[in-house]
Design a protein around this motif. Structure first.
Motif, PDB file in Angstrom:
ATOM      1  N   TRP A  27       0.838  -1.200   0.000  1.00  0.00           N
ATOM      2  CA  TRP A  27       0.000   0.000   0.000  1.00  0.00           C
ATOM      3  C   TRP A  27       0.875   1.253   0.000  1.00  0.00           C
ATOM      4  O   TRP A  27       0.615   2.203  -0.746  1.00  0.00           O
ATOM      5  N   LEU A  28       1.921   1.251   0.815  1.00  0.00           N
ATOM      6  CA  LEU A  28       2.816   2.412   0.870  1.00  0.00           C
ATOM      7  C   LEU A  28       3.449   2.697  -0.486  1.00  0.00           C
ATOM      8  O   LEU A  28       3.524   3.850  -0.908  1.00  0.00           O
ATOM      9  N   THR A  29       3.881   1.655  -1.181  1.00  0.00           N
ATOM     10  CA  THR A  29       4.541   1.877  -2.471  1.00  0.00           C
ATOM     11  C   THR A  29       3.551   2.177  -3.589  1.00  0.00           C
ATOM     12  O   THR A  29       3.941   2.762  -4.597  1.00  0.00           O
ATOM     13  N   VAL A  30       2.297   1.797  -3.426  1.00  0.00           N
ATOM     14  CA  VAL A  30       1.268   2.173  -4.405  1.00  0.00           C
ATOM     15  C   VAL A  30       0.851   3.625  -4.180  1.00  0.00           C
ATOM     16  O   VAL A  30       0.707   4.398  -5.117  1.00  0.00           O
ATOM     17  N   ALA A  31       0.683   4.014  -2.920  1.00  0.00           N
ATOM     18  CA  ALA A  31       0.268   5.375  -2.589  1.00  0.00           C
ATOM     19  C   ALA A  31       1.398   6.379  -2.833  1.00  0.00           C
ATOM     20  O   ALA A  31       1.137   7.527  -3.197  1.00  0.00           O
ATOM     21  N   TYR A  32       2.638   5.955  -2.615  1.00  0.00           N
ATOM     22  CA  TYR A  32       3.814   6.824  -2.778  1.00  0.00           C
ATOM     23  C   TYR A  32       4.820   6.082  -3.657  1.00  0.00           C
ATOM     24  O   TYR A  32       5.801   5.525  -3.167  1.00  0.00           O
ATOM     25  N   ASP A  48      -2.894  -2.726   7.383  1.00  0.00           N
ATOM     26  CA  ASP A  48      -3.164  -2.301   8.756  1.00  0.00           C
ATOM     27  C   ASP A  48      -2.900  -0.797   8.854  1.00  0.00           C
ATOM     28  O   ASP A  48      -1.783  -0.340   8.633  1.00  0.00           O
ATOM     29  N   GLU A  49      -3.933  -0.043   9.202  1.00  0.00           N
ATOM     30  CA  GLU A  49      -3.822   1.419   9.261  1.00  0.00           C
ATOM     31  C   GLU A  49      -2.760   1.883  10.251  1.00  0.00           C
ATOM     32  O   GLU A  49      -1.972   2.788   9.953  1.00  0.00           O
ATOM     33  N   VAL A  50      -2.743   1.306  11.427  1.00  0.00           N
ATOM     34  CA  VAL A  50      -1.768   1.724  12.441  1.00  0.00           C
ATOM     35  C   VAL A  50      -0.357   1.385  11.982  1.00  0.00           C
ATOM     36  O   VAL A  50       0.553   2.215  12.094  1.00  0.00           O
ATOM     37  N   GLY A 105      -7.955  -3.139   6.670  1.00  0.00           N
ATOM     38  CA  GLY A 105      -7.985  -2.730   5.273  1.00  0.00           C
ATOM     39  C   GLY A 105      -7.508  -1.310   5.021  1.00  0.00           C
ATOM     40  O   GLY A 105      -7.204  -0.560   5.942  1.00  0.00           O
ATOM     41  N   ALA A 106      -7.493  -0.950   3.746  1.00  0.00           N
ATOM     42  CA  ALA A 106      -6.871   0.295   3.304  1.00  0.00           C
ATOM     43  C   ALA A 106      -7.841   1.420   2.993  1.00  0.00           C
ATOM     44  O   ALA A 106      -7.407   2.504   2.610  1.00  0.00           O
ATOM     45  N   ALA A 107      -9.133   1.228   3.154  1.00  0.00           N
ATOM     46  CA  ALA A 107     -10.107   2.225   2.697  1.00  0.00           C
ATOM     47  C   ALA A 107      -9.869   3.606   3.304  1.00  0.00           C
ATOM     48  O   ALA A 107      -9.834   4.611   2.581  1.00  0.00           O
ATOM     49  N   ARG A 108      -9.717   3.687   4.609  1.00  0.00           N
ATOM     50  CA  ARG A 108      -9.512   5.000   5.247  1.00  0.00           C
ATOM     51  C   ARG A 108      -8.176   5.614   4.831  1.00  0.00           C
ATOM     52  O   ARG A 108      -8.085   6.823   4.585  1.00  0.00           O
ATOM     53  N   LEU A 109      -7.147   4.794   4.742  1.00  0.00           N
ATOM     54  CA  LEU A 109      -5.846   5.291   4.307  1.00  0.00           C
ATOM     55  C   LEU A 109      -5.915   5.847   2.886  1.00  0.00           C
ATOM     56  O   LEU A 109      -5.322   6.886   2.593  1.00  0.00           O
ATOM     57  N   ASP A 110      -6.630   5.141   2.017  1.00  0.00           N
ATOM     58  CA  ASP A 110      -6.798   5.622   0.641  1.00  0.00           C
ATOM     59  C   ASP A 110      -7.417   7.006   0.628  1.00  0.00           C
ATOM     60  O   ASP A 110      -6.977   7.900  -0.091  1.00  0.00           O
ATOM     61  N   TRP A 111      -8.440   7.187   1.423  1.00  0.00           N
ATOM     62  CA  TRP A 111      -9.142   8.458   1.462  1.00  0.00           C
ATOM     63  C   TRP A 111      -8.232   9.561   2.000  1.00  0.00           C
ATOM     64  O   TRP A 111      -8.153  10.642   1.433  1.00  0.00           O
TER      65      TRP A 111
END
Length: 175
Positions: A15-20, A92-94, A64-70
């Motif tokens: 998720w980190l490498t997809v978002a950044y 994991d959001e945390v 999941g990643a939903a909140r992080l995506d937003w």
């Protein structure tokens, strides 16, 4: 009970490498992924330090990643088959928030790795997390977005206080 955090670590690092995303070619992608994985590993091991903690998160699921995506503005575009995005349920959001904080604050990263070493042999800890603790110029260029404090601030700030509490339990509370 399954106590292996590797699916959570892999999904959170992804998720980190997809978002950044990395900047550059295949080598930059590998270097960026290595840094994200090391940060997610340290964060996960801090967040879930015992087999019971790890077992409970694997049983209940990390959220999941939903909140992080937003928050990051990295919402997936378009319709994708469920299997293409199933990994996102293991984010994991945390752990993502803590990993983002570690990637943008070298002193905090050193403190976190030192906390992992408490009570364990420390001979391999610095080498195991070299890309997190002492990135060279290629690492920094490859992960320019992933290590940018302003870009990661919305994610790293989510659970920053909890990370500080975990790493420095005796510190005075902020007024």
């Amino acid at each position: 009970m399954l106590t292996d955090l590797s699916p959570l670590i892999a999904a959170t690092a992804r998720w980190l490498t997809v978002a950044y995303p990395p900047s550059g070619g295949a080598l930059a992608t590998a270097l960026c992924e290595a840094q994200a994985r090391q940060a997610a590993t340290v964060a996960a091991r801090l967040r879930y330090p015992t087999d019971i903690d790890a077992g409970l998160v694997t049983l209940a699921g990390p959220g999941g990643a939903a909140r992080l995506d937003w928050i990051a503005g990295a919402e997936p575009a378009g319709e994708h088959p469920a299997e293409d995005w199933a990994w996102r349920t293991w984010v994991d959001e945390v752990v993502a928030s803590w990993a983002a904080a570690l990637l943008t604050d070298p002193e905090l990263a050193a403190l976190a790795v030192a906390a992992l070493a408490d009570g364990e042999p420390t001979a391999h800890a610095p080498a195991e997390y070299r890309r997190l603790l002492a990135p060279d110029d290629r690492d920094r260029r490859a992960a320019a977005l992933l290590r940018h404090p302003d870009l990661l601030a919305p994610v790293s700030g989510l659970h920053h206080a909890q990370l500080l509490d975990r790493l420095t339990p005796d510190r005075p509370l902020a007024a």
